[in-house]
Design an enzyme around this catalytic site. Sequence first.
Site, PDB file in Angstrom:
ATOM      1  N   HIS A  26      -3.776   7.254   2.395  1.00  0.00           N
ATOM      2  CA  HIS A  26      -4.116   5.930   1.853  1.00  0.00           C
ATOM      3  C   HIS A  26      -5.537   5.553   2.265  1.00  0.00           C
ATOM      4  O   HIS A  26      -5.911   5.649   3.435  1.00  0.00           O
ATOM      5  CB  HIS A  26      -3.111   4.906   2.379  1.00  0.00           C
ATOM      6  CG  HIS A  26      -3.464   3.501   2.044  1.00  0.00           C
ATOM      7  ND1 HIS A  26      -3.779   3.099   0.763  1.00  0.00           N
ATOM      8  CD2 HIS A  26      -3.584   2.395   2.822  1.00  0.00           C
ATOM      9  CE1 HIS A  26      -4.059   1.814   0.765  1.00  0.00           C
ATOM     10  NE2 HIS A  26      -3.955   1.364   2.003  1.00  0.00           N
ATOM     11  N   ASN A  55     -10.153  -0.281  -0.642  1.00  0.00           N
ATOM     12  CA  ASN A  55      -8.701  -0.145  -0.517  1.00  0.00           C
ATOM     13  C   ASN A  55      -8.051  -0.725  -1.777  1.00  0.00           C
ATOM     14  O   ASN A  55      -8.062  -1.933  -1.985  1.00  0.00           O
ATOM     15  CB  ASN A  55      -8.252  -0.898   0.739  1.00  0.00           C
ATOM     16  CG  ASN A  55      -6.755  -0.808   0.988  1.00  0.00           C
ATOM     17  OD1 ASN A  55      -6.001  -0.409   0.099  1.00  0.00           O
ATOM     18  ND2 ASN A  55      -6.326  -1.187   2.173  1.00  0.00           N
ATOM     19  N   CYS A  98       0.811  -1.222   0.000  1.00  0.00           N
ATOM     20  CA  CYS A  98       0.000   0.000   0.000  1.00  0.00           C
ATOM     21  C   CYS A  98       0.844   1.273   0.000  1.00  0.00           C
ATOM     22  O   CYS A  98       0.326   2.350  -0.303  1.00  0.00           O
ATOM     23  CB  CYS A  98      -0.974  -0.004   1.172  1.00  0.00           C
ATOM     24  SG  CYS A  98      -2.151  -1.365   1.048  1.00  0.00           S
TER      25      CYS A  98
HETATM   26  N1  COA Z   1     -18.720  -8.734   8.522  1.00  0.00           N
HETATM   27  C1  COA Z   1     -19.075  -9.073   9.773  1.00  0.00           C
HETATM   28  N2  COA Z   1     -18.168  -9.359  10.731  1.00  0.00           N
HETATM   29  C2  COA Z   1     -16.879  -9.306  10.396  1.00  0.00           C
HETATM   30  C3  COA Z   1     -16.444  -8.977   9.105  1.00  0.00           C
HETATM   31  C4  COA Z   1     -17.425  -8.687   8.164  1.00  0.00           C
HETATM   32  N3  COA Z   1     -17.108  -8.355   6.906  1.00  0.00           N
HETATM   33  N4  COA Z   1     -15.117  -8.999   9.075  1.00  0.00           N
HETATM   34  C5  COA Z   1     -14.697  -9.344  10.288  1.00  0.00           C
HETATM   35  N5  COA Z   1     -15.771  -9.548  11.077  1.00  0.00           N
HETATM   36  C6  COA Z   1     -15.784  -9.961  12.465  1.00  0.00           C
HETATM   37  C7  COA Z   1     -14.541 -10.742  12.794  1.00  0.00           C
HETATM   38  O1  COA Z   1     -14.706 -12.094  12.497  1.00  0.00           O
HETATM   39  C8  COA Z   1     -14.437 -10.516  14.275  1.00  0.00           C
HETATM   40  O2  COA Z   1     -15.319 -11.386  14.926  1.00  0.00           O
HETATM   41  P1  COA Z   1     -14.934 -12.018  16.364  1.00  0.00           P
HETATM   42  O3  COA Z   1     -14.788 -10.836  17.292  1.00  0.00           O
HETATM   43  O4  COA Z   1     -16.104 -12.879  16.673  1.00  0.00           O
HETATM   44  O5  COA Z   1     -13.661 -12.734  16.162  1.00  0.00           O
HETATM   45  C9  COA Z   1     -14.944  -9.110  14.414  1.00  0.00           C
HETATM   46  O6  COA Z   1     -15.734  -8.806  13.281  1.00  0.00           O
HETATM   47  C10 COA Z   1     -13.811  -8.136  14.429  1.00  0.00           C
HETATM   48  O7  COA Z   1     -14.282  -7.094  15.142  1.00  0.00           O
HETATM   49  P2  COA Z   1     -13.346  -5.891  15.415  1.00  0.00           P
HETATM   50  O8  COA Z   1     -11.927  -6.315  15.596  1.00  0.00           O
HETATM   51  O9  COA Z   1     -13.974  -5.084  16.499  1.00  0.00           O
HETATM   52  O10 COA Z   1     -13.486  -5.111  14.072  1.00  0.00           O
HETATM   53  P3  COA Z   1     -12.807  -3.769  13.775  1.00  0.00           P
HETATM   54  O11 COA Z   1     -13.627  -2.675  14.308  1.00  0.00           O
HETATM   55  O12 COA Z   1     -11.350  -3.768  14.096  1.00  0.00           O
HETATM   56  O13 COA Z   1     -12.903  -3.734  12.192  1.00  0.00           O
HETATM   57  C11 COA Z   1     -11.470  -4.082  10.338  1.00  0.00           C
HETATM   58  C12 COA Z   1     -12.252  -4.740  11.445  1.00  0.00           C
HETATM   59  C13 COA Z   1     -10.774  -5.158   9.538  1.00  0.00           C
HETATM   60  C14 COA Z   1     -12.444  -3.326   9.456  1.00  0.00           C
HETATM   61  C15 COA Z   1     -10.466  -3.086  10.967  1.00  0.00           C
HETATM   62  O14 COA Z   1      -9.721  -3.741  11.960  1.00  0.00           O
HETATM   63  C16 COA Z   1      -9.552  -2.494   9.973  1.00  0.00           C
HETATM   64  O15 COA Z   1      -9.968  -1.763   9.078  1.00  0.00           O
HETATM   65  N6  COA Z   1      -8.247  -2.765  10.095  1.00  0.00           N
HETATM   66  C17 COA Z   1      -7.288  -2.209   9.176  1.00  0.00           C
HETATM   67  C18 COA Z   1      -7.354  -2.976   7.884  1.00  0.00           C
HETATM   68  C19 COA Z   1      -6.571  -2.298   6.827  1.00  0.00           C
HETATM   69  O16 COA Z   1      -6.665  -1.109   6.680  1.00  0.00           O
HETATM   70  N7  COA Z   1      -5.796  -3.088   6.072  1.00  0.00           N
HETATM   71  C20 COA Z   1      -5.019  -2.601   5.023  1.00  0.00           C
HETATM   72  C21 COA Z   1      -3.932  -1.721   5.507  1.00  0.00           C
HETATM   73  S1  COA Z   1      -3.008  -1.159   4.183  1.00  0.00           S
END
Ligand code: COA
Length: 350
Positions: free
Chosen positions: A270, A300, A125
């Site tokens: 980003h 993304n 990224c």
């Molecule tokens: N729909 C429903 N539930 C989902 C899901 C989806 N598409 N994707 C993940 N979950 C669930 C997971 O399984 C997890 O469940 P669990 O708690 O039972 O294990 C839970 O949601 C995760 O919750 P949480 O960690 O509170 O979510 P979050 O608020 O951190 O959001 C992301 C998850 C991935 C959106 C967030 O962490 C994020 O954006 N991280 C950065 C990712 C990124 O930018 N990557 C590229 C960088 S270059």
Amino acid sequence: MTDFTTLTNPCSGVAFSAGITGVGGYLPEGVVTNQMLASRLDTDHDWITSRTGILERRIADESQSTSDLAVEAGSRALRSAANPEVQALVLATTTPDFRCPATAPYVAARMGLGKIPAFDVSAVCSGFLYATSVAVAYVNSGHFDSVLVIAAEKFSTLIDPNDRNTACLFGDGAGSVVISKVPVGTGGQILAHAIHSDGELESLIKVKGGGSRYPLSPHETVNRPRSDYFLGMQGREVFAAATASMSASVSDIISTAGWELDDLDWLIAHQANRRILNLVCKSLDIPPEKACVHLDEVGNTAGASIPLLLAAKSRQFKPGDKLVLTSFGAGATWGALAMTWPALGTIEAP
Ligand code: COA
């Protein structure tokens, strides 16, 4: 790394520095909405929008590879430039057409750029900022007058369509800029740039299989877990690292450029997650309306996200506006760049 290197024309005495003189973006036509994902995955529109801000993303069809996206974006950037002559091509991609050779020479050939040096840069990224820093170094050193930078990703090929943790986040696309010698003080000038890495964070975002550490095997691959060959991500840890790294990078680059935070007109961060953008703004006290947002429409797009954002929002920018570009990605890699907006020809909508 700060680069204030300038060249002086011995005849006119005018000082030159690297600047952006062309911008282009390209998005494949296929739209995948949150509702379409929710019809086949255990997720829903509200979860995706509330956690990420993403409404839909573009996915390239089977006939399109990364080079196809790159040629479109690069051609558009050259069309927006007053002078389309370039002496090198740097292509940032995580998804080259082939594991060998690099994709850039093929893109240069298809664009009719001649036998110029052309090579790939891999920083996921942050690929665009890494490729741009190479181009800026070439121009500021006087090695080349003009370099084409393209960031192109068919990132969907790294994503398991059945993994709700990642399938909602990523999309395909390409963006491009022309980096050329511009008179110091004119629009487009890149005033400061910095890139960083920390391999200790390697496991945060990773595709385990297919490289030399864990190669594809005609016999064993089919028996290995599917997840070995798709992108795995520790979402919460990435969220925290991305927020902290981009906030620090923006703050540092603003002071390196000799600006105050209030001078900033646009934050080009980003496009990973709307909540990350909001937190970066909050931590630096930047009004959120200064942060350009495109992720609602495209998700993304990895390395392509910054130049795509520049192309998509170019009508908002006035020549001379102060922009800071910043990214965080797998590796981990991150960085920032401070520039003023140039006066350009028409930039086609991606
Ligand atoms: N729909 C429903 N539930 C989902 C899901 C989806 N598409 N994707 C993940 N979950 C669930 C997971 O399984 C997890 O469940 P669990 O708690 O039972 O294990 C839970 O949601 C995760 O919750 P949480 O960690 O509170 O979510 P979050 O608020 O951190 O959001 C992301 C998850 C991935 C959106 C967030 O962490 C994020 O954006 N991280 C950065 C990712 C990124 O930018 N990557 C590229 C960088 S270059």
